[in-house]
Design an enzyme around this catalytic site. Structure first.
Site, short mmCIF file in Angstrom:
data_model
loop_
_atom_site.label_atom_id
_atom_site.label_comp_id
_atom_site.label_asym_id
_atom_site.label_seq_id
_atom_site.Cartn_x
_atom_site.Cartn_y
_atom_site.Cartn_z
N ASP A 110 0.19 -4.00 4.98
CA ASP A 110 -0.96 -4.82 5.36
C ASP A 110 -2.11 -3.94 5.85
O ASP A 110 -1.89 -2.87 6.43
CB ASP A 110 -0.53 -5.79 6.47
CG ASP A 110 -1.53 -6.92 6.67
OD1 ASP A 110 -2.43 -7.07 5.82
OD2 ASP A 110 -1.40 -7.64 7.66
N HIS A 145 -7.35 -1.01 -1.60
CA HIS A 145 -6.16 -1.17 -2.45
C HIS A 145 -5.84 0.12 -3.20
O HIS A 145 -4.68 0.48 -3.37
CB HIS A 145 -6.35 -2.33 -3.43
CG HIS A 145 -6.47 -3.67 -2.75
ND1 HIS A 145 -5.65 -4.05 -1.72
CD2 HIS A 145 -7.33 -4.71 -2.94
CE1 HIS A 145 -5.99 -5.27 -1.31
NE2 HIS A 145 -7.01 -5.69 -2.03
N LEU A 161 17.51 5.74 -5.83
CA LEU A 161 16.80 4.78 -4.98
C LEU A 161 16.48 3.55 -5.83
O LEU A 161 16.07 3.68 -6.97
CB LEU A 161 15.49 5.42 -4.49
CG LEU A 161 14.42 4.52 -3.86
CD1 LEU A 161 14.86 3.99 -2.51
CD2 LEU A 161 13.10 5.28 -3.69
C1 FPP Z 1 -2.52 -6.04 2.06
O1 FPP Z 1 -3.78 -5.68 2.47
C2 FPP Z 1 -2.19 -5.59 0.72
C3 FPP Z 1 -2.07 -6.36 -0.39
C4 FPP Z 1 -2.26 -7.81 -0.42
C5 FPP Z 1 -1.75 -5.81 -1.70
C6 FPP Z 1 -0.80 -4.65 -1.72
C7 FPP Z 1 -1.30 -3.71 -2.72
C8 FPP Z 1 -1.26 -2.37 -2.60
C9 FPP Z 1 -0.63 -1.66 -1.49
C10 FPP Z 1 -1.97 -1.55 -3.63
C11 FPP Z 1 -1.25 -1.25 -4.88
C12 FPP Z 1 0.19 -1.48 -4.90
C13 FPP Z 1 0.97 -1.24 -5.97
C14 FPP Z 1 2.40 -1.60 -5.90
C15 FPP Z 1 0.45 -0.62 -7.17
P1 FPP Z 1 -4.87 -6.81 2.67
O2 FPP Z 1 -5.69 -6.86 1.45
O3 FPP Z 1 -4.17 -8.07 3.05
O4 FPP Z 1 -5.68 -6.22 3.87
P2 FPP Z 1 -6.43 -7.03 5.02
O5 FPP Z 1 -5.40 -7.88 5.71
O6 FPP Z 1 -6.95 -5.95 5.90
O7 FPP Z 1 -7.51 -7.81 4.35
#
Ligand code: FPP
Length: 245
Positions: A20, A37, A131
């Site tokens: 997050d 991201h 893994l």
């Molecule tokens: C949370 O941050 C993250 C996500 C909803 C998406 C997870 C994606 C990644 C870690 C990038 C790529 C992953 C892969 C597997 C290729 P948020 O957008 O909810 O952040 P915020 O709460 O600060 O808005």
């Protein structure tokens, strides 16, 4: 925190992560959410590599929840493209590092191009054993449990299983996570202290670890810190302290 402080005999068998804070990380830097991201993707690579080095057997990452479908379409499209790009880039590395790739969640909701590629990566890594990396995609724990109830009810109706035989192991065998042991350590970044519909059944006895670090800043040292915290806890599974000593 250093690697040397980790007890290799007492590693969590299954680490799950709620990644997050990508958006807030980017905002703080005056950048677009997309950059958060992109940086989050690099953090994924670091943590997968660290888990492999530590010889942790199972890592599950919450990459896209059922609730994430409510985000603006441009952001969803971006995340899907990033996922596809990452899978294409990393397939070789997964095999080189003996990593088996799995998913949990409702792949039917993903664009066909992506779900097909996910199937390809799963197929081409299925014999790897160091893994198991599981991505939760279009995943929601309540909807997973609803599916389990439907599947088991159908089997009862068709006399494939008797009502009396339904126990916890039958439920485990119908979850998306049937290939995994229970979660030992659940990590959430960004300072939020919520579970957000992630692996509700599977975390019954997990140790929870919350850190204020935003996901793009989460690195090896942070993983070590979480594992050391896990190793310093007494896991009693409902027993007394004396019983588990
Ligand atoms: C949370 O941050 C993250 C996500 C909803 C998406 C997870 C994606 C990644 C870690 C990038 C790529 C992953 C892969 C597997 C290729 P948020 O957008 O909810 O952040 P915020 O709460 O600060 O808005």
């Amino acid at each position: 925190m250093s690697l040397l402080e980790i007890d290799k005999e007492n590693l969590p068998r299954h680490v799950a992560v709620i990644m997050d804070g990508n958006g807030r990380w980017a905002k703080k830097k005056g950048q677009r959410r997309e950059n958060g991201h992109r940086a989050g993707r690099k953090a994924v690579k670091r943590i997968v590599e660290s888990c492999a080095e530590l010889k942790i057997k199972n890592l599950t990452l919450y990459a896209f929840s059922t609730e994430n479908w409510n985000r603006p379409k441009v952001e969803i499209d971006f995340l899907m493209q990033l996922l596809l790009l990452s899978l294409k880039d990393e397939l070789k590395n997964l095999n080189k590092n003996n990593i088996k790739f799995e998913t949990i969640g409702n792949l039917d909701r993903l664009p066909k191009k992506i779900s097909n590629y996910l199937l390809k990566v799963k197929e081409q890594t299925k014999n790897n054993s160091a893994l198991t990396l599981t991505l939760a995609l279009s995943y929601g724990s309540r909807s997973e449990i609803v599916n389990v109830v439907r599947e088991i009810s159908d089997k009862v109706k068709n006399n494939i299983i008797s009502l009396k035989k339904i126990d916890e192991s039958v439920i485990n065998d119908h979850l998306y996570t049937r290939h995994l042991p229970d979660v030992d350590l659940l990590i959430r970044t960004s300072g939020e202290k919520r579970i957000s519909n992630f692996l509700l059944w599977q975390i019954a006895y997990a140790e929870l670890y919350f850190t204020k670090k935003m996901w793009p800043d989460f690195g090896k040292e942070d993983l070590y810190k979480a594992i050391i915290s896990y190793q310093n806890r007494e896991r009693r599974f409902g027993k007394t302290s004396e019983q588990v000593k």
